[in-house]
Each structure stands twice: as C-alpha cells, then as structure tokens.
Motif scaffolding. Sequence first.
Motif, mmCIF file in Angstrom:
data_model
loop_
_atom_site.group_PDB
_atom_site.id
_atom_site.type_symbol
_atom_site.label_atom_id
_atom_site.label_comp_id
_atom_site.label_asym_id
_atom_site.label_seq_id
_atom_site.Cartn_x
_atom_site.Cartn_y
_atom_site.Cartn_z
ATOM 1 N N VAL A 126 -15.728 -7.962 -1.878
ATOM 2 C CA VAL A 126 -16.543 -6.809 -1.187
ATOM 3 C C VAL A 126 -17.756 -6.670 -2.115
ATOM 4 N N ASP A 127 -18.864 -6.581 -1.440
ATOM 5 C CA ASP A 127 -20.254 -6.318 -1.767
ATOM 6 C C ASP A 127 -20.883 -5.333 -0.947
ATOM 7 N N ASP A 128 -22.079 -4.587 -1.271
ATOM 8 C CA ASP A 128 -22.546 -3.774 -0.464
ATOM 9 C C ASP A 128 -23.628 -4.352 0.406
ATOM 10 N N ILE A 129 -24.222 -5.533 0.129
ATOM 11 C CA ILE A 129 -24.919 -5.928 1.102
ATOM 12 C C ILE A 129 -25.047 -7.665 0.843
ATOM 13 N N ILE A 130 -25.049 -8.310 1.806
ATOM 14 C CA ILE A 130 -25.199 -9.844 1.930
ATOM 15 C C ILE A 130 -26.707 -10.198 1.999
ATOM 16 N N THR A 131 -27.342 -10.756 1.263
ATOM 17 C CA THR A 131 -28.659 -11.054 1.317
ATOM 18 C C THR A 131 -28.781 -12.711 1.660
ATOM 19 N N SER A 132 -28.978 -13.528 0.464
ATOM 20 C CA SER A 132 -28.698 -15.083 0.688
ATOM 21 C C SER A 132 -27.178 -15.530 0.850
ATOM 22 N N GLY A 133 -26.214 -14.719 0.449
ATOM 23 C CA GLY A 133 -25.014 -14.999 0.218
ATOM 24 C C GLY A 133 -24.660 -15.684 -1.422
ATOM 25 N N ALA A 134 -25.730 -15.530 -2.266
ATOM 26 C CA ALA A 134 -25.428 -16.342 -3.443
ATOM 27 C C ALA A 134 -24.572 -15.716 -4.029
ATOM 28 N N THR A 135 -24.472 -14.382 -4.225
ATOM 29 C CA THR A 135 -23.480 -13.557 -5.229
ATOM 30 C C THR A 135 -22.200 -13.815 -4.649
ATOM 31 N N ASP A 158 -12.735 -14.282 2.132
ATOM 32 C CA ASP A 158 -13.608 -13.774 2.857
ATOM 33 C C ASP A 158 -14.713 -12.767 2.353
ATOM 34 N N GLY A 159 -15.763 -12.919 2.744
ATOM 35 C CA GLY A 159 -16.634 -11.993 2.225
ATOM 36 C C GLY A 159 -17.003 -10.770 3.039
ATOM 37 N N TRP A 160 -16.862 -9.536 2.821
ATOM 38 C CA TRP A 160 -17.251 -8.487 3.376
ATOM 39 C C TRP A 160 -18.352 -7.694 2.755
ATOM 40 N N ALA A 161 -19.215 -6.825 3.578
ATOM 41 C CA ALA A 161 -20.117 -6.044 3.275
ATOM 42 C C ALA A 161 -20.467 -4.983 4.171
ATOM 43 N N LEU A 162 -21.403 -4.033 3.797
ATOM 44 C CA LEU A 162 -21.689 -3.136 4.544
ATOM 45 C C LEU A 162 -22.839 -3.565 5.570
ATOM 46 N N ALA A 163 -23.828 -4.436 4.873
ATOM 47 C CA ALA A 163 -24.893 -4.789 5.821
ATOM 48 C C ALA A 163 -25.246 -6.207 5.375
ATOM 49 N N TYR A 164 -25.921 -6.979 6.280
ATOM 50 C CA TYR A 164 -26.292 -8.541 6.392
ATOM 51 C C TYR A 164 -27.449 -8.451 6.446
ATOM 52 N N THR A 165 -28.553 -9.174 5.602
ATOM 53 C CA THR A 165 -30.016 -9.357 5.874
ATOM 54 C C THR A 165 -30.066 -10.560 7.016
#
Length: 228
Positions: free
Chosen positions: A189-198, A215-222
């Motif tokens: 779980v992260d707050d936001i997925i930008t490039s997905g590198a994290t 699986d990767g979960w986040a509040l928002a996706y760029t």
Amino acid sequence: MGRIITGWRALRKVGACWLCQQYRELHQGLCHICMHDLPRLPPRSCQPYRQEAEFHSPCRMWIAALSYEAPVDRWFQAYKYGHQPSLANTFAQLLAAQVITTYQAQGIYLPEAIVPIPLSTMRWFQRGYNQAELLAQEVGRLLDIPVLFPLRRRYTRASTGLHALERSLNLERAFYLTQSLSVQRVALVDDIITSGATMDAAALALTCESPLLIDGWALAYTPAVGKK
C-alpha cells in the motif's frame, strides 16, 4: 428525547468540505458535489506503464481508487504535506471499496496481509508520520486484513520531478527485508502510484527470499498520458 438525538446526529454530518470549504452535509469529509466530481477510476487493475518493451512488473496488478488530477492532487497535498493525517480514514474508505469491487469482479482472493511502503527514518522525522502506513492501517481495519511491517527503507533523494528511469535507478536497493513472511498473498500500500518504481522496488525486496503474489494498492494513480 428521540427527536433531539436524531437531530443532533444529523447536525454532526454538516461541516466544511475538505475540497471546496463550503459548509454542507458531508459524506466521507466531502460535500456531495465534490464527491461526485472526484475523478474515479473503473474497478479494474491499472496497467503498469513502462517504456521498456520487455518490462514485467513484480506486482500482479495495481489498484487505485482515483486518478491523480484536480481536485485529487490538492486533497492529496493536504494529506501528505499539510499535516492532515486524519484524512487517511476517508481515503481508506475509497480505496477499500475499490479493492472489494475489483477482486469480486475478477473472482480472486483478497491478500492475507497488507504491507505499507515504508519511509526512511529521515523522511519520517521530517513529516511526523508515514502517510502510506496510516492508509494501510485504516484499509486493513476495514477489510479485516492484518498489517505487517517487514520492510525498511534506506534514505534516497526525493522522486518528485524524476523521469521513470531516474526513479527506478534512485530506488535500487532502497528497500530491504527485516523478517520473513509466512503468507503467500500480499498487498503493498502506497498513497500514490506515479511510475510504479516504488511499488516494484518494494515488491522485489519482499520476494528476495521466497516467491509471493503481490498486488499494489494506492489511493490514486497518475494517468499514463504525459509520463516520461
């Protein structure tokens, strides 16, 4: 007496909307207008974006509730940099609903554990809290999934403004495993997925000892448009 209590409870729902700041009846901290205007994502996995043709993400899928654009970006900034950790409760409700809908639609099991993306010690002292950890704990409470903390993070420079390849290089060996996991399915779980590198760097660290379904979960996706 019953009428008084009912009226008092109704008043509790009225307050200043987190986005427009107008005093209205609120739902999850937002008025019905702002809640309706949120750029929601459809209940399906976000497609990992990479320029490399042969790239394969270590995550099975990424899930996010919202698209990272106005007004979500302003709301997110208040949470991450404006010292508003209580927003984690509202964000968790949006993410948990998206997770349940997506997993039901695909007919797959929920993870056995949730792992938040950790902050480096320096970043934690600068901010005072880990926004991903607060979000993970609230989502775990709503979905009745335990939250584990097997990852640690070394200090890296801020990823803001970096291109996708620069983000990946910046995060190489940023995460390391401190304890083995006895589960097979995990949600990062992260707050936001930008490039997905994290997400990818953390997932690789989790699987360094044994294979896991992540699986990767986040509040928002760029959105992929404009990514570099």
